[in-house]
Design an enzyme around this catalytic site. Structure first.
Site, PDB file in Angstrom:
ATOM      1  N   HIS A  15      76.034  19.888  69.062  1.00 41.00           N
ATOM      2  CA  HIS A  15      77.230  20.208  70.206  1.00 41.00           C
ATOM      3  C   HIS A  15      77.977  19.131  70.531  1.00 41.00           C
ATOM      4  CE1 HIS A  15      75.743  24.364  70.498  1.00 41.00           C
ATOM      5  NE2 HIS A  15      74.772  24.273  71.111  1.00 41.00           N
ATOM      6  N   HIS A  43      69.528  19.695  68.344  1.00 42.74           N
ATOM      7  CA  HIS A  43      70.718  20.761  68.595  1.00 42.74           C
ATOM      8  C   HIS A  43      71.684  20.265  69.677  1.00 42.74           C
ATOM      9  CE1 HIS A  43      71.275  25.372  69.449  1.00 42.74           C
ATOM     10  NE2 HIS A  43      71.922  24.813  70.210  1.00 42.74           N
ATOM     11  N   GLU A  44      71.258  19.602  70.640  1.00 41.99           N
ATOM     12  CA  GLU A  44      72.390  19.433  71.669  1.00 41.99           C
ATOM     13  C   GLU A  44      73.458  18.273  71.198  1.00 41.99           C
ATOM     14  OE1 GLU A  44      72.743  21.451  73.859  1.00 41.99           O
ATOM     15  OE2 GLU A  44      70.749  22.219  73.789  1.00 41.99           O
TER      16      GLU A  44
END
Length: 236
Positions: free
Chosen positions: A125, A121-122
């Protein structure tokens, strides 16, 4: 008969091995430790486990390795030192900073697969920030990256949602992505209220939910995670 030894008998309480054993027993049981010593030991154990899992994920996890490869190809290579294990508040399991750092919240993971989803997820980003020059104070930009990260990372996998008590057999994935994106945008310091967060997510939903870069399809990460469980010798 052998003559008695002239060497003085070793007092067990004075032996180095005994003191080490006593220390380990104290750490394991908490007996004989001050609250500060016990708390420090618990944090050290959380940190050690987080670092161990991080090392394994960076080496063996297909979605993590995949994202690191595409970040490198995009000119934004991420060294392991930029992914750190640290203490966080109870509301999050990880975070991304535009300077190029990721924090994994030690002690907040139910297992290595949970950490894998968070790290992926990070990294999404980070990929968005690298490729698309995201302005994180622009609610629409932030919403778009949250939609993509929640959709592509495995955060909204069916079993994860069951664990959260949010299981549904009708458009479960979309509902999870939308809900989690709104919650994240609501935390943006430029977001005045939940209505603004929901509006930002709705305005970019169609284009961002269907944007699966660098994956080939929206559920590609679920397949990578499945094979990851088989590829990692320290099974997920």
């Amino acid at each position: 008969m052998d003559p008695p030894s002239s060497a003085p008998a070793t007092n067990p309480s004075e032996s180095r091995a005994f003191r080490r054993w006593l220390r380990q027993a104290s750490l394991a049981t908490g007996l004989g430790l001050t609250p500060e010593e016990r708390s420090r030991y618990v944090e050290e154990q959380k940190h050690a486990r987080c670092e161990k899992w991080k090392t394994e994920l960076l080496s063996y996890s297909p979605p993590v390795v995949f994202m690191l490869k595409h970040l490198r190809l995009s000119g934004c290579a991420v060294p392991p030192s930029n992914i750190v294990c640290g203490s966080c508040d109870s509301t999050r399991s990880g975070g991304f900073h535009p300077s190029g750092a990721i924090v994994l919240c030690q002690g907040h993971f139910g297992g290595k697969r949970h950490m894998q989803d968070t790290l992926t997820h990070e990294l999404i980003h980070m990929y968005d920030h690298c490729k698309f020059n995201v302005d994180w104070y622009n609610l629409r930009h932030h919403a778009c990256s949250e939609i993509r990260a929640n959709s592509l990372s495995g955060d909204c996998r069916f079993m994860r949602e069951i664990g959260r008590g949010n299981a549904s057999f009708s458009k479960q994935h979309q509902a999870c992505v939308r809900r989690r994106a709104i919650l994240s945008v609501r935390e943006n310091p430029k977001c005045p209220d939940e209505v603004a967060a929901e509006r930002a997510v709705n305005e970019v939903w169609e284009s961002c939910f269907n944007d699966t870069r660098p994956f080939d399809e929206a559920r590609a990460c679920d397949l990578l995670c499945l094979y990851g469980a088989r590829a990692d010798p320290n099974a997920f």
